[in-house]
Design a protein around this motif. Sequence first.
Motif, PDB file in Angstrom:
ATOM      1  N   THR A  73       0.838  -1.200   0.000  1.00 17.06           N
ATOM      2  CA  THR A  73       0.000   0.000   0.000  1.00 17.06           C
ATOM      3  C   THR A  73       0.874   1.251   0.000  1.00 17.06           C
ATOM      4  N   GLY A  74       1.880   1.261   0.858  1.00 21.72           N
ATOM      5  CA  GLY A  74       2.764   2.428   0.975  1.00 21.72           C
ATOM      6  C   GLY A  74       3.500   2.706  -0.329  1.00 21.72           C
ATOM      7  N   ARG A  75       4.031   1.629  -0.930  1.00 23.09           N
ATOM      8  CA  ARG A  75       4.816   1.811  -2.170  1.00 23.09           C
ATOM      9  C   ARG A  75       3.927   2.340  -3.299  1.00 23.09           C
ATOM     10  N   ILE A  76       2.741   1.743  -3.436  1.00 26.34           N
ATOM     11  CA  ILE A  76       1.850   2.189  -4.530  1.00 26.34           C
ATOM     12  C   ILE A  76       1.400   3.627  -4.289  1.00 26.34           C
ATOM     13  N   LEU A  77       1.060   3.924  -3.054  1.00 26.69           N
ATOM     14  CA  LEU A  77       0.568   5.271  -2.717  1.00 26.69           C
ATOM     15  C   LEU A  77       1.607   6.336  -3.088  1.00 26.69           C
ATOM     16  N   ARG A  78       2.845   6.086  -2.710  1.00 29.91           N
ATOM     17  CA  ARG A  78       3.918   7.074  -2.990  1.00 29.91           C
ATOM     18  C   ARG A  78       4.143   7.244  -4.486  1.00 29.91           C
ATOM     19  N   ARG A  79       4.240   6.088  -5.198  1.00 31.83           N
ATOM     20  CA  ARG A  79       4.530   6.154  -6.641  1.00 31.83           C
ATOM     21  C   ARG A  79       3.352   6.750  -7.409  1.00 31.83           C
TER      22      ARG A  79
END
Length: 366
Positions: A73-79
């Motif tokens: 979730t964190g990685r997708i949100l940032r990218r």
Amino acid sequence: MKKVMVVMGTRPEAIKLCPLVLELKRRNTVFDVLVCSTGQHRAMLDSALEAFSVKPDFDLDAMRTGQTASDLTGRILRRMDEILDAESPEFVLVQGDTTSAFSAALAAFHRKIPIGHVEAGLRTYHMHDPFPEEFHRQAISLMTDYHFAPTVTAKRNLLREGKHESRIYITGNTVVDAMRLTLTGKRPFSDWNLPSDKRMLLFTAHRKESIGERLCGMLRALRRIVEETPDLIVYYPVHHNPEVRRAAIDILKGVPRIRMIEPPEIVSFHHLLSRAYLILTDSGGIQEEASVLGIPTVVMRYSSERTEGMRSGVLKLAGCSEQGIYELTKKLLSPKSVDYEMMKRPSAIYGDGNASIRIADVLMRI
Ligand code: UDP
């Protein structure tokens, strides 16, 4: 031109969004379509995209071995945030209930970009079944501006939750659009070498909440059924999850008439599915596809959001226990089973194959 960003991360999302991407691209004087892949399920996503000749414009490559839902979730949100900042689309479209759909919707919500949710309104109302998908669906609905509900039941769920009627569109399910594309034309694995004197049972099981003792019970039930039914042949596309593979090999290795195969890409898979006598699955999408084709299906779950398929009679809920699955399947395989004959009915409950056209029409009007 309206810039639309379509985000997908898993095989089922690609299967259900590619027909819409193709429809939006066909209207290339109106829409500038950007496809963003999160890469949540790398190999299976790519093979589904390839089957529809859709090439992502962005690839977040977010999958890591051993990733937790929070990592992802964190990685997708940032990218996603960086991409939305650079591209400023007018709409973001997500589908269903995955971590990719939830995270992309949240990123769009933070930037106040209108969200269109394809396959909106599916519910079990059990927050842990399916987990974490039921939470994702409900959370996405809270952020969504345009709800593309596949059925009347889905629309009713959204209305009950206070969504405004003018923002809910019943479109049918885009999976029917996909089946129109995959089941016409050349058969890639013609007939799959199915012996003509055997009935074919198609088996799939890999939901997160099934893995562990539940999955072992499903596999043991399958083994007993095959051993006791000499005219049965089983095709089992084994999911890439290592835990699923280990359990499948431990329990089914050496059992005659079970063909454990690599998950076929969607065109081949739909052709295989269309040849099945009976389906045993814990998948959501396969419940819809089986309903469209009218192939009796034993659903290895305790609840299903595909209530229309249950009502139409094609799907029967067996629960997840070995004995429950074994008994229901044996009953349906018994010679001249009346229950089996009653279930064998194709239906149009999931739409007429024009869902993508309806969604594109709505986006044009907005
Ligand atoms: N599918 C596929 N190959 C396979 C098994 C399934 O292409 O070996 C397709 C299937 O037709 C359906 C989708 O994948 O459209 C279902 O995916 P899954 O069961 O992973 O997800 P769910 O629908 O439960 O979210």
